[in-house]
Design an enzyme around this catalytic site. Structure first.
Site, PDB file in Angstrom:
ATOM      1  N   PHE A  52     -28.878 -12.537  -4.678  1.00  0.00           N
ATOM      2  CA  PHE A  52     -29.408 -12.472  -6.386  1.00  0.00           C
ATOM      3  C   PHE A  52     -29.813 -13.915  -6.838  1.00  0.00           C
ATOM      4  CE2 PHE A  52     -28.467 -12.558 -10.943  1.00  0.00           C
ATOM      5  CZ  PHE A  52     -28.945 -11.579 -11.264  1.00  0.00           C
ATOM      6  N   ASP A 106     -29.848 -22.474  -3.911  1.00  0.00           N
ATOM      7  CA  ASP A 106     -29.565 -21.834  -5.258  1.00  0.00           C
ATOM      8  C   ASP A 106     -28.138 -22.006  -5.693  1.00  0.00           C
ATOM      9  OD1 ASP A 106     -29.001 -20.220  -7.468  1.00  0.00           O
ATOM     10  OD2 ASP A 106     -30.426 -18.440  -6.836  1.00  0.00           O
ATOM     11  N   LYS A 153     -26.817 -22.191 -15.620  1.00  0.00           N
ATOM     12  CA  LYS A 153     -25.371 -21.617 -16.084  1.00  0.00           C
ATOM     13  C   LYS A 153     -24.437 -22.730 -16.600  1.00  0.00           C
ATOM     14  CE  LYS A 153     -25.537 -17.245 -13.537  1.00  0.00           C
ATOM     15  NZ  LYS A 153     -25.975 -16.294 -14.714  1.00  0.00           N
TER      16      LYS A 153
END
Length: 406
Positions: free
Chosen positions: A147, A232, A261
């Site tokens: 993801f 990531d 984030k």
């Protein structure tokens, strides 16, 4: 926290949303109005312990005073210039972030998906300019069950049909291999490979943690093959797993790291691509950009986030409270929990399907005052703010036990 006015209850506000909001989310039936620390409060004044923390965007809790103060100070000075001009906050932010992550250069962006897209562009440009891959032939190897975001390029190399179906045609140039399989990875890498792009821990897939040695193996394989290792760390980074970056658990240094984030402190969207000068230095003016990337407000908040992490306090809290989390979950195995994976303050918990789906368990926990979110099937994820206390964490585990055994 003071209870908000109760002119509208949660159900009324949820019903008001339905005709006007696109149905791209299926949120739990709670309407949050206020928050502080690890707690949120709904429009009816009921409090909930937040055990999701905005998918790690709220690593420092809701409205951390240092972050709120930094935002307020910057709001009184300057919020946006675009990158057409210099501003007085960007260089300091970049220098501090590079030092924190042990890298040379920083490319500031806004969202996590933008960081991934930027990382893909940088890797391809490097492949053509430095490695000598023929034009338009560069490939990137990714892992199944990944993801990395929801742009059309990114969902094109997803193996989640819910994310993919109906959005093609997709961008070519990606090869998908099983996660945690070095042999399959080695077979997929060839002279056209620009990069291997993976999550050190697959969050959306259920907090899947690879075998010891996998990340080091990826680093060695990419070094031998003459391609980049792009990590990531948008969910796993910035203290979540007990280190600043999850790759540090294996003392691995990727060529490029993608951040997001928590970098915005739960206040503004901030992301970044950080890496070596050899790689990020391939970009030239006009080849990539963002009107809002690295804006003064984002840089001010991001600098304060880096300052919080420079103390090491949040990494230590995640490591120490991670022990509490693992021990609490281990005690529930065989008592409604069939398995779990945890690192730092991050866990994927597989619930006995006979007790309900992940969504059903999440709704039952919500009614007991604890907010979590399901991933797939009967799996839920736990990712509380790093500011959570041991008492709060044990209370949440106790509530999970109650829900599973009642």
């Amino acid at each position: 926290m003071t209870a908000p006015a109760r002119a509208h209850g949660s159900q009324e506000l949820i019903r008001a949303e339905e005709p006007v909001l696109a149905h791209n989310y299926h949120p739990l039936p709670v309407v949050v109005a206020r928050a502080e620390g690890a707690w949120v409060e709904d429009v009816e004044g009921r409090r909930y312990l937040d055990m999701l923390a905005g998918y790690s965007a709220l690593n420092f809790g809701h409205r951390h005073p240092a972050l709120v103060d930094a935002a307020h100070r910057q709001l009184d000075r300057l919020t946006l210039t675009s990158r057409a001009f210099h501003h007085d906050r960007l260089a300091g932010f970049a220098e501090r972030l590079a030092a924190l992550t042990g890298t040379d250069m920083v490319l500031p962006m806004n969202t996590g998906a933008e960081a991934v897209e930027s990382g893909i562009k940088v890797a391809r440009k490097w492949a053509y300019d430095v490695k000598g891959v023929p034009a338009d032939r560069a490939t990137i190897v990714v892992a199944a069950d990944n993801f990395h975001g929801r742009t059309t390029t990114i969902v094109g190399f997803s193996t989640d049909e819910t994310a993919r179906a109906g959005f093609g045609p997709f961008t070519p140039g990606f090869r998908v291999v099983p996660y945690n399989d070095l042999a399959a990875l080695e077979e997929a890498v060839d002279e056209t490979t620009a990069a291997v792009l993976i999550e050190p821990i697959q969050g959306e897939a259920g907090v899947l943690i690879p075998d010891d040695g996998y990340l080091a193996g990826v680093r060695e394989l990419t070094r031998r093959a003459g391609c980049l290792f792009v990590a990531d760390e948008i969910q796993s980074g910035l203290g979540r797993t007990g280190h600043t970056l999850a790759v540090e658990h294996e003392s691995v240094v990727p060529d490029v790291v993608l951040l997001g984030k928590a970098l915005g402190g739960g206040i503004v969207p901030v992301s970044a691509v950080v890496g070596s000068r050899e790689v990020l230095g391939v970009l030239r003016p006009g080849e990539h950009g963002s009107t809002f990337g690295g804006n003064p407000l984002a840089a001010a908040v991001g600098t304060e986030v880096v300052e919080l992490l420079e103390t090491g306090e949040f990494q230590r809290r995640a490591a120490e409270l991670g022990t509490v989390l693992r021990e609490g979950l281990a005690a529930l195995v065989g008592r409604g929990v069939v398995g779990f994976r945890a690192r730092g303050l991050w866990a994927g918990v597989d619930v006995d399907p006979a007790l309900g789906s992940g969504r059903g368990i999440s709704e039952r926990l919500m009614r007991e005052g604890v907010l979590v979110k399901d991933t797939h099937g009967s799996t839920i994820r736990l990712a509380p703010p790093l500011t959570v206390t041991g008492e709060e964490l044990r209370g949440a585990l106790g509530t999970l036990e109650k829900v599973l055994t009642s």
